[in-house]
Scaffold this motif. Sequence first.
Motif, PDB file in Angstrom:
ATOM      1  N   ALA A   1       0.814  -1.223   0.000  1.00 50.57           N
ATOM      2  CA  ALA A   1       0.000   0.000   0.000  1.00 50.57           C
ATOM      3  C   ALA A   1       0.844   1.269   0.000  1.00 50.57           C
ATOM      4  CB  ALA A   1      -0.963  -0.016   1.183  1.00 50.57           C
ATOM      5  N   ALA A   2       1.887   1.286   0.834  1.00 51.15           N
ATOM      6  CA  ALA A   2       2.643   2.533   0.992  1.00 51.15           C
ATOM      7  C   ALA A   2       3.405   2.924  -0.271  1.00 51.15           C
ATOM      8  CB  ALA A   2       3.603   2.421   2.169  1.00 51.15           C
TER       9      ALA A   2
ATOM     10  N   LEU B   1      12.852   5.201   3.198  1.00 50.82           N
ATOM     11  CA  LEU B   1      11.494   5.275   3.733  1.00 50.82           C
ATOM     12  C   LEU B   1      11.513   5.291   5.257  1.00 50.82           C
ATOM     13  CD1 LEU B   1       9.141   2.786   1.861  1.00 50.82           C
ATOM     14  CD2 LEU B   1       8.887   5.254   1.990  1.00 50.82           C
ATOM     15  N   THR B   2      10.657   6.098   5.829  1.00 52.51           N
ATOM     16  CA  THR B   2      10.499   6.126   7.288  1.00 52.51           C
ATOM     17  C   THR B   2       9.106   5.591   7.654  1.00 52.51           C
ATOM     18  OG1 THR B   2       9.490   8.307   7.249  1.00 52.51           O
ATOM     19  CG2 THR B   2      11.909   8.216   7.404  1.00 52.51           C
ATOM     20  N   GLY B   3       8.917   5.369   8.924  1.00 53.47           N
ATOM     21  CA  GLY B   3       7.600   4.960   9.400  1.00 53.47           C
ATOM     22  C   GLY B   3       6.533   5.981   9.032  1.00 53.47           C
ATOM     23  N   SER B   4       6.888   7.242   9.111  1.00 52.12           N
ATOM     24  CA  SER B   4       5.928   8.293   8.766  1.00 52.12           C
ATOM     25  C   SER B   4       5.543   8.219   7.286  1.00 52.12           C
ATOM     26  CB  SER B   4       6.539   9.659   9.098  1.00 52.12           C
ATOM     27  OG  SER B   4       5.757  10.690   8.550  1.00 52.12           O
ATOM     28  N   ASP B   5       6.533   7.941   6.436  1.00 53.06           N
ATOM     29  CA  ASP B   5       6.224   7.770   5.008  1.00 53.06           C
ATOM     30  C   ASP B   5       5.226   6.631   4.809  1.00 53.06           C
ATOM     31  OD1 ASP B   5       8.040   9.745   4.298  1.00 53.06           O
ATOM     32  OD2 ASP B   5       9.690   8.319   4.041  1.00 53.06           O
ATOM     33  N   VAL B   6       5.468   5.521   5.513  1.00 55.60           N
ATOM     34  CA  VAL B   6       4.578   4.370   5.353  1.00 55.60           C
ATOM     35  C   VAL B   6       3.178   4.716   5.858  1.00 55.60           C
ATOM     36  CG1 VAL B   6       4.117   2.004   6.147  1.00 55.60           C
ATOM     37  CG2 VAL B   6       6.402   2.644   5.320  1.00 55.60           C
ATOM     38  N   TYR B   7       3.113   5.488   6.938  1.00 51.46           N
ATOM     39  CA  TYR B   7       1.784   5.919   7.407  1.00 51.46           C
ATOM     40  C   TYR B   7       1.073   6.697   6.308  1.00 51.46           C
ATOM     41  CZ  TYR B   7      -1.996   8.277   9.794  1.00 51.46           C
ATOM     42  OH  TYR B   7      -3.236   8.724  10.128  1.00 51.46           O
ATOM     43  N   TRP B   8       1.717   7.717   5.759  1.00 52.18           N
ATOM     44  CA  TRP B   8       1.040   8.562   4.765  1.00 52.18           C
ATOM     45  C   TRP B   8       0.797   7.827   3.459  1.00 52.18           C
ATOM     46  CZ3 TRP B   8      -1.902  12.132   6.231  1.00 52.18           C
ATOM     47  CH2 TRP B   8      -1.605  12.885   7.378  1.00 52.18           C
ATOM     48  N   GLY B   9       1.732   6.986   3.062  1.00 50.37           N
ATOM     49  CA  GLY B   9       1.530   6.194   1.855  1.00 50.37           C
ATOM     50  C   GLY B   9       0.350   5.246   1.997  1.00 50.37           C
ATOM     51  N   THR B  10       0.229   4.649   3.173  1.00 51.03           N
ATOM     52  CA  THR B  10      -0.886   3.723   3.392  1.00 51.03           C
ATOM     53  C   THR B  10      -2.204   4.476   3.532  1.00 51.03           C
ATOM     54  OG1 THR B  10       0.687   2.260   4.506  1.00 51.03           O
ATOM     55  CG2 THR B  10      -1.643   1.739   4.757  1.00 51.03           C
TER      56      THR B  10
ATOM     57  N   TYR C   1       4.656  -5.198   3.445  1.00 47.32           N
ATOM     58  CA  TYR C   1       5.638  -4.124   3.325  1.00 47.32           C
ATOM     59  C   TYR C   1       6.430  -4.059   4.631  1.00 47.32           C
ATOM     60  CZ  TYR C   1       7.252  -0.158   0.524  1.00 47.32           C
ATOM     61  OH  TYR C   1       7.984   0.679  -0.271  1.00 47.32           O
ATOM     62  N   PHE C   2       6.981  -2.883   4.930  1.00 46.03           N
ATOM     63  CA  PHE C   2       7.695  -2.762   6.209  1.00 46.03           C
ATOM     64  C   PHE C   2       7.189  -1.524   6.964  1.00 46.03           C
ATOM     65  CE2 PHE C   2      10.251  -2.246   2.439  1.00 46.03           C
ATOM     66  CZ  PHE C   2      10.750  -0.970   2.486  1.00 46.03           C
TER      67      PHE C   2
ATOM     68  N   GLU D   1       3.679  -1.418  11.611  1.00 45.94           N
ATOM     69  CA  GLU D   1       2.905  -0.809  12.695  1.00 45.94           C
ATOM     70  C   GLU D   1       2.260   0.480  12.188  1.00 45.94           C
ATOM     71  OE1 GLU D   1       5.945  -1.990  12.949  1.00 45.94           O
ATOM     72  OE2 GLU D   1       5.920  -3.454  14.594  1.00 45.94           O
ATOM     73  N   GLU D   2       2.994   1.208  11.346  1.00 44.72           N
ATOM     74  CA  GLU D   2       2.460   2.458  10.793  1.00 44.72           C
ATOM     75  C   GLU D   2       1.374   2.178   9.755  1.00 44.72           C
ATOM     76  OE1 GLU D   2       3.140   5.742  11.725  1.00 44.72           O
ATOM     77  OE2 GLU D   2       3.851   4.541  13.419  1.00 44.72           O
ATOM     78  N   ALA D   3       1.543   1.077   9.017  1.00 43.47           N
ATOM     79  CA  ALA D   3       0.486   0.685   8.071  1.00 43.47           C
ATOM     80  C   ALA D   3      -0.789   0.344   8.837  1.00 43.47           C
ATOM     81  CB  ALA D   3       0.947  -0.503   7.225  1.00 43.47           C
TER      82      ALA D   3
END
Lengths: 441, 441
Positions: A75-76, A104-113, A132-133, A136-138
Amino acid sequence: MTRYQPEHFPEHAGSLLIEGVRTEQGQIDIAISAEGTIEAAGPGAGSDFRSGAEYRIDGTGCIALPGLVNCHTHAAMSLLRGYADDMPLQAWLGEKIWPLEARLTGSDVYWGTRLACLEMIRTGTTAFQDMYFFMEEAARAAGDAGVRAVLAYGFIDLFNDEKREQEIRATRRFVSHVRDLKNPLITAAVGPHAVYTVSPEGLRWLAEYSGEEEIGIHVHLSETEQEVADAVKAWGKRPPEILDKSGILTPRTVAAHCCWLDRGECTLLAGRGVSVAYNPASNMKLAVNRAMPYPWLREAGVNISLGSDGCSSNNNLDLFEEMKIGALLQKFAWNSPTLLPAGEMLAIATSGGARALGLGTGTITPGAPADLILVDRHAVCNTPLHSISSNMVYSCSGAAVLTTICNGRVLMLDRYIPGEEEVLAGASAAAADLVRRAGSA
Amino acid sequence: MTRYQPEHFPEHAGSLLIEGVRTEQGQIDIAISAEGTIEAAGPGAGSDFRSGAEYRIDGTGCIALPGLVNCHTHAAMSLLRGYADDMPLQAWLGEKIWPLEARLTGSDVYWGTRLACLEMIRTGTTAFQDMYFFMEEAARAAGDAGVRAVLAYGFIDLFNDEKREQEIRATRRFVSHVRDLKNPLITAAVGPHAVYTVSPEGLRWLAEYSGEEEIGIHVHLSETEQEVADAVKAWGKRPPEILDKSGILTPRTVAAHCCWLDRGECTLLAGRGVSVAYNPASNMKLAVNRAMPYPWLREAGVNISLGSDGCSSNNNLDLFEEMKIGALLQKFAWNSPTLLPAGEMLAIATSGGARALGLGTGTITPGAPADLILVDRHAVCNTPLHSISSNMVYSCSGAAVLTTICNGRVLMLDRYIPGEEEVLAGASAAAADLVRRAGSA
């Protein structure tokens, strides 16, 4: 442009009655409990619920479908949409995708997801399976968005013992994190990436652990000819046999791609109860040179679902478009205009996906989770309306979806999604910053 | 749902200034004369025109593209959308399509073409090339809709002398009808259906007549393997040679499909200056078993354009979707992830189409006809916006188009199209009545 905003958006959970909506079986009412279950669905079913329903939706201009289920995505990677295309696979990965992913950071994965969930809600997908990785943020993103998600940390040990132990710890940590969330819409799976990135020991551990935890297994399988050739060269076995020997092929397993399965392997997957996720747009874009063998899988009785793959190889998450491309690709690849007709394709994207992820029947029936969508029957793509399934698969894009409901919660009403602007702004900023960091490295 | 309606829809022709719109070349203003020509296009170009412009559009949330050009369709077949799918070709034609077409009236063609034009406007197509019958009604519909159209009466003599004379009269009558309309947006072409439906005498007459009248030629060519085999069997020649011997291959000719061309035939078409119309969705859906040989056509220097074919074999007219399917199909069919990249695909759908139909350059440049569209840059499909051409081809559907302008006239503004409801109602009624008549026959 000014966006239309409905006056009465059901912001909170509550019982819901959808009246006079069209389905393949005619015009029905759908009553949904405050807990998110379909209580009644049929002609005139609304009469018992009209007075008690907290919210009511006039469905007379709509077609109701079960929510679409995206069984394979990253998703991210929506942040990478359009960042690199039309390149040879190795250059694309090595020069573009991996350097960006390394930053990629956790914040990127949050916003991407969040962006991915927004796109899914907008195009009628109510559940997805992710690998993905920074998962937790996803999970946080899927939770904030309100969609159903089966999330796997992508396990890649590269045949290295130390790395394997790290991946085992990461997998355990994420599974335990998801359990602690106690969000009924979010479940964990394990995510063995593929036979060329995970050692036999890693595969065996994942198989055992997923059995103990009674959670799903999400794996890439036989996507390219090279994957098969390399496996035979290194191990003397083709990928499905490697997975099977490690215990990865189970009724809880979803195998993505499966383009290069032979006939016997389709039978093997059927025997093990594995579900397959078909990703036609990605397979065509990356030129894997073979379409998933739908006739063999169907003949063997394998449950088939649909996936979009990540946004960097698609480049969107619209499963309406994916259904069309999927139905067209089988016809073209097998030289048969009758193969994978619209009704079968729609079932793959709904009930096939629900079965693959253990989410029930994926139908609009009493007792089922209220994951459903309302499609504009007065859109141009539904004019005329000779056949609902044909229009859904061949004519409409996800833009025809007006309303998306997941577990009884209204996530989009008449194309209005609360908080959409914030998600678009957050994701845009994250993507721009990611490219800047990659460029300055 | 309540549709958003802009307060100031430019109902009449007038000079128009679009300010601050994004293009591949950066942010620009576009000034358009009341006569429908682009007067200026560039950064800050608006300053000279701001005070004089009758209408102004804020383009800051938009991406500007030349209007897409659909070079092969049978517009009125939109009434048959979803009426019959997933069937073997002969049964589909013999049992479903032809019986319905036998009952088509001029009024049906009017409403079907209006519906098609509505869908084209809504998805960013500003010009199309049509081949069907009751073409006077198609011309009336295109005129009422305000789009640019090149219209051909489908000439089918079935190798019968008497029928040929009828078709010649019908062709002359229609060409003369279009001339009398004196609508600069509507031109006539001749429409030899294909080598298996038109006699050599018919082909020769059409070639000569189109030369005298200086109008285009719209023909189906080498769509299926059977068409090629049958031609060789009957005439000892493959279809391109048959057309060439009859004088049909000219710089005014658009040949649709061309899936089964061999390499030498690509060179022949290049030498004659013929344009090809690529119809990937139809070719896949009808399982013609071969993709248009894009690498050979490109190498030979043939001008390539894009088409949707009719709605009964697609089943929509969204050229954004068609661009994606077209780019994906070439990659898949030729096993090359680098083939037909996004920028080339976008050029095919815009400037390739404009060249094919003799409509100028198909670019947003001073002196060009003001046929252009504004795409929502804040749509999910344009978030993030790493690459305009990638997002246009791979991520967006036609639903991302906000505003459509043809010959300087605003046909859609912020997705509002005046009179849309009447067209949907008229087309729905025509389709229902047509099916009823066919059923009761």
